[in-house]
Design a protein around this motif. Structure first.
Motif, PDB file in Angstrom:
ATOM      1  N   GLY A 254       0.777  -1.264  -0.101  1.00  0.00           N
ATOM      2  CA  GLY A 254       0.058  -0.119   0.023  1.00  0.00           C
ATOM      3  C   GLY A 254       1.001   1.241  -0.081  1.00  0.00           C
ATOM      4  O   GLY A 254       0.060   2.456  -0.141  1.00  0.00           O
ATOM      5  N   ASN A 255       2.241   1.237   0.310  1.00  0.00           N
ATOM      6  CA  ASN A 255       2.979   2.209  -0.060  1.00  0.00           C
ATOM      7  C   ASN A 255       3.052   3.147  -1.145  1.00  0.00           C
ATOM      8  O   ASN A 255       2.924   2.550  -2.192  1.00  0.00           O
ATOM      9  N   LYS A 256       3.079   4.423  -1.084  1.00  0.00           N
ATOM     10  CA  LYS A 256       3.416   4.920  -2.446  1.00  0.00           C
ATOM     11  C   LYS A 256       4.592   5.190  -2.867  1.00  0.00           C
ATOM     12  O   LYS A 256       5.579   5.210  -2.023  1.00  0.00           O
ATOM     13  N   ILE A 257       4.952   4.969  -4.125  1.00  0.00           N
ATOM     14  CA  ILE A 257       6.557   4.861  -4.576  1.00  0.00           C
ATOM     15  C   ILE A 257       6.499   6.026  -5.828  1.00  0.00           C
ATOM     16  O   ILE A 257       5.427   6.086  -6.591  1.00  0.00           O
ATOM     17  N   SER A 258       7.409   6.799  -5.776  1.00  0.00           N
ATOM     18  CA  SER A 258       7.733   7.615  -6.872  1.00  0.00           C
ATOM     19  C   SER A 258       9.181   7.735  -7.220  1.00  0.00           C
ATOM     20  O   SER A 258      10.342   7.523  -6.495  1.00  0.00           O
ATOM     21  N   VAL A 259       9.487   7.803  -8.517  1.00  0.00           N
ATOM     22  CA  VAL A 259      10.729   7.969  -9.165  1.00  0.00           C
ATOM     23  C   VAL A 259      11.656   8.739  -8.397  1.00  0.00           C
ATOM     24  O   VAL A 259      12.764   8.355  -7.828  1.00  0.00           O
ATOM     25  N   ARG A 260      11.177  10.050  -7.947  1.00  0.00           N
ATOM     26  CA  ARG A 260      12.264  11.184  -7.538  1.00  0.00           C
ATOM     27  C   ARG A 260      12.511  10.828  -5.979  1.00  0.00           C
ATOM     28  O   ARG A 260      13.407  10.870  -5.609  1.00  0.00           O
ATOM     29  N   GLN A 261      11.430  10.116  -5.309  1.00  0.00           N
ATOM     30  CA  GLN A 261      11.943   9.727  -3.951  1.00  0.00           C
ATOM     31  C   GLN A 261      12.894   8.578  -3.881  1.00  0.00           C
ATOM     32  O   GLN A 261      13.783   8.660  -2.971  1.00  0.00           O
ATOM     33  N   ILE A 262      12.558   7.678  -4.666  1.00  0.00           N
ATOM     34  CA  ILE A 262      13.381   6.444  -4.639  1.00  0.00           C
ATOM     35  C   ILE A 262      14.910   7.005  -5.197  1.00  0.00           C
ATOM     36  O   ILE A 262      15.840   6.478  -4.679  1.00  0.00           O
TER      37      ILE A 262
ATOM     38  N   GLY B 270       5.013  -7.775 -10.808  1.00  0.00           N
ATOM     39  CA  GLY B 270       3.809  -7.722 -10.036  1.00  0.00           C
ATOM     40  C   GLY B 270       3.731  -7.155  -8.668  1.00  0.00           C
ATOM     41  O   GLY B 270       3.130  -7.557  -7.640  1.00  0.00           O
ATOM     42  N   LEU B 271       5.007  -6.366  -8.529  1.00  0.00           N
ATOM     43  CA  LEU B 271       5.247  -5.894  -6.856  1.00  0.00           C
ATOM     44  C   LEU B 271       4.697  -4.606  -6.944  1.00  0.00           C
ATOM     45  O   LEU B 271       4.472  -4.064  -5.588  1.00  0.00           O
ATOM     46  N   VAL B 272       4.458  -3.745  -7.856  1.00  0.00           N
ATOM     47  CA  VAL B 272       3.821  -2.270  -7.711  1.00  0.00           C
ATOM     48  C   VAL B 272       2.837  -2.213  -9.062  1.00  0.00           C
ATOM     49  O   VAL B 272       2.809  -2.828  -9.814  1.00  0.00           O
ATOM     50  N   SER B 273       1.714  -1.460  -8.717  1.00  0.00           N
ATOM     51  CA  SER B 273       0.952  -1.035  -9.658  1.00  0.00           C
ATOM     52  C   SER B 273       0.652   0.398 -10.093  1.00  0.00           C
ATOM     53  O   SER B 273       0.683   1.019  -8.959  1.00  0.00           O
ATOM     54  N   THR B 274       0.790   0.896 -11.342  1.00  0.00           N
ATOM     55  CA  THR B 274       0.510   2.533 -11.418  1.00  0.00           C
ATOM     56  C   THR B 274      -0.827   2.701 -11.914  1.00  0.00           C
ATOM     57  O   THR B 274      -1.452   2.123 -12.673  1.00  0.00           O
ATOM     58  N   ILE B 275      -1.313   3.473 -11.109  1.00  0.00           N
ATOM     59  CA  ILE B 275      -2.969   3.992 -11.413  1.00  0.00           C
ATOM     60  C   ILE B 275      -2.870   5.304 -11.626  1.00  0.00           C
ATOM     61  O   ILE B 275      -2.194   6.415 -10.970  1.00  0.00           O
ATOM     62  N   GLU B 276      -3.651   6.136 -12.944  1.00  0.00           N
ATOM     63  CA  GLU B 276      -3.740   7.181 -13.288  1.00  0.00           C
ATOM     64  C   GLU B 276      -4.535   8.249 -12.172  1.00  0.00           C
ATOM     65  O   GLU B 276      -5.258   7.744 -11.537  1.00  0.00           O
ATOM     66  N   ARG B 277      -3.989   9.212 -11.855  1.00  0.00           N
ATOM     67  CA  ARG B 277      -4.432  10.179 -10.849  1.00  0.00           C
ATOM     68  C   ARG B 277      -4.278   9.645  -9.533  1.00  0.00           C
ATOM     69  O   ARG B 277      -4.663  10.343  -8.687  1.00  0.00           O
ATOM     70  N   VAL B 278      -3.577   8.446  -9.327  1.00  0.00           N
ATOM     71  CA  VAL B 278      -3.098   7.861  -7.994  1.00  0.00           C
ATOM     72  C   VAL B 278      -1.719   7.839  -7.742  1.00  0.00           C
ATOM     73  O   VAL B 278      -1.261   8.273  -7.022  1.00  0.00           O
ATOM     74  N   GLY B 279      -1.131   7.374  -8.769  1.00  0.00           N
ATOM     75  CA  GLY B 279       0.381   7.161  -8.649  1.00  0.00           C
ATOM     76  C   GLY B 279       0.714   5.749  -8.562  1.00  0.00           C
ATOM     77  O   GLY B 279      -0.169   4.717  -8.801  1.00  0.00           O
ATOM     78  N   THR B 280       2.025   5.282  -8.060  1.00  0.00           N
ATOM     79  CA  THR B 280       2.473   4.113  -7.993  1.00  0.00           C
ATOM     80  C   THR B 280       2.507   3.682  -6.619  1.00  0.00           C
ATOM     81  O   THR B 280       2.919   4.274  -5.932  1.00  0.00           O
TER      82      THR B 280
END
Length: 435
Positions: free
Chosen positions: A18-26, A48-58
């Protein structure tokens, strides 16, 4: 030492569901470039470790086991219906067991609504509240919103409540389609399903003397071994042909074939089979993106898997499955086949599709070779001389004729008749896979 790519994947694995992931943060946390972080996140998505959702993020999601092929996460549902999350984002990683269409009275609806299910319903706020209290997620159709206290309840319980502009019937059809597609994907075998893992694989180091090959040859069922460098990256292959007559103290790097053919874990079985027949090789190394050795796949592994596929029932049918299930040999002549043009086999004009015609040619040729006990085939070339319009529900007679056959190839002429009238003709060239 692990590469930056592997370090990022390990970091993503360590994050909570459920944690949010971003390119910049990593990139900031691990002190890597944004390009490296982006590539690793894409690899994590493929795994299958993460999922990218529009208007929500990864977001970090729970990796689904293979046996749960008929189930979807709520994150995947959002992508399927092009929806938006109104509340309960912390539960997007969860898997839904079933979906319920709320087209009934509240009391009746709640009898079917249970934890981890998805209620598809319109702008019925009371139904939204009751479903969340039961532990079920809610998908609101028609583009409607819901009350603020419902959104807060969803956040508290970490159960997603979502909205989509599509109507209820369309949403149900889209989710059914996604499940059906996964059933088809389940039937596709990848290299990592049949391979020998790294821990059990035989390989050589580039600095090893040739005598090491003789030691491995006594333990192995094949004579072809990958050669790796100090970082376990595949740099070559060595076979009996490379070492015969050479000084056994010579290093592998002096005799190995450089830049060998390799595959990755998600390469399909069909591709590997074609490569082995085409190139005449018995073992192919499996590597990751950094070219590090992950395992081996052998010709025996491929043949065993091909035979197993033929014995398994298909659950989600592709066009090829439909063609195969509708073609059968005539009782009076087992080398002549009959089929009927079904609606799925036609184009938009209601006549036999050109693609399905080539499938009929391939299937009839394959069955003819099996009857001749020549094994399976890998198509090299199909030439269609002509094809006339064939109406839906027409009965076709397919007559394959073996023109020429050798140890590793075959040439087959195929004629297709409708009521004794020639409506199509093709020539198939194929290479053979010995059983």
């Amino acid at each position: 030492m692990a590469t930056k790519h592997e370090q990022i994947l390990q970091h993503i694995l360590s994050l909570g569901i459920g944690n949010k992931i971003s390119v910049r943060q990593i990139a900031k946390d691990l002190n890597v470039s944004e390009g490296t972080a982006y590539r690793a996140i894409k690899e994590a998505e493929n795994q299958g470790l993460v999922s990218t959702i529009e208007r929500v993020g990864t977001i970090r999601i729970e990796r689904k086991k293979k046996e749960n092929f008929e189930r979807l996460t709520f994150a995947e549902v959002i992508n399927i219906v092009d929806g938006q999350v109104l509340g309960g984002r912390g539960g997007l990683h969860k898997t839904l067991n079933k979906f319920v269409i709320g087209a009934m009275q509240l009391e009746a609806m709640m009898r079917y609504t249970e934890a981890n299910s998805l209620l598809i319903v319109g702008n019925r706020v009371k139904a939204h509240e009751l479903a969340l209290n039961e532990g079920a997620s809610v998908l609101i159709t028609g583009g409607f919103d819901t009350a603020d206290h419902i959104k807060h309840l969803a956040d508290e319980k970490q159960i997603p409540i979502m909205s989509t502009s599509y109507d209820t019937f369309t949403v149900a059809a889209m989710i059914n389609r996604a499940i059906y597609d996964q059933l088809i994907k389940k039937e596709i075998i990848f290299v990592d399903d049949i391979s020998t893992p790294y821990d059990e694989a035989f390989y050589l180091n580039e600095k090893d003397p040739l005598e090491k090959w003789y030691q491995l040859n006594e333990k192995s069922t094949h004579t072809r071994f990958p050669v790796v460098d100090e970082k376990k990256r595949v740099v070559g292959m060595v076979t009996s042909r490379d070492i015969i007559g050479k000084d056994q103290k010579m290093a592998m790097e002096k005799v190995m074939t450089k830049n060998p053919l390799v595959v990755q874990a998600k390469t399909s079985l069909a591709y590997v089979a074609h490569m082995m027949v085409w190139e005449g090789i018995e073992v192919v190394p499996i590597v990751d993106q950094a070219y590090e050795l992950q395992g081996l796949v052998s010709r025996q592994d491929v043949l065993k898997a091909l035979q197993q596929i033929q014995r398994q029932p298909q659950v989600g049918e592709t066009i090829d499955d439909i063609v195969s299930s509708n073609i059968y040999a005539l009782e009076e002549d087992q080398t002549v086949f009959q089929t009927e043009v079904t609606p799925q086999m036609t184009n938009q004009l209601g006549t036999l599709s050109n693609g399905v015609f080539t499938s009929l040619v391939t299937e009839a040729s394959s069955r003819l070779l099996l009857q001749a006990k020549k094994g399976d085939l890998v198509v090299e070339n199909i030439t269609v001389y002509f094809i006339k319009p064939v109406q839906i529900d027409s009965k076709l007679i397919i007559k394959p004729k073996l023109l020429d056959i050798g140890r590793i190839y075959a040439k087959i002429d195929v004629e297709v008749f409708q009521e004794r009238k020639l409506v199509g003709k093709g020539l198939l060239m194929a290479q053979l896979i010995d059983r």
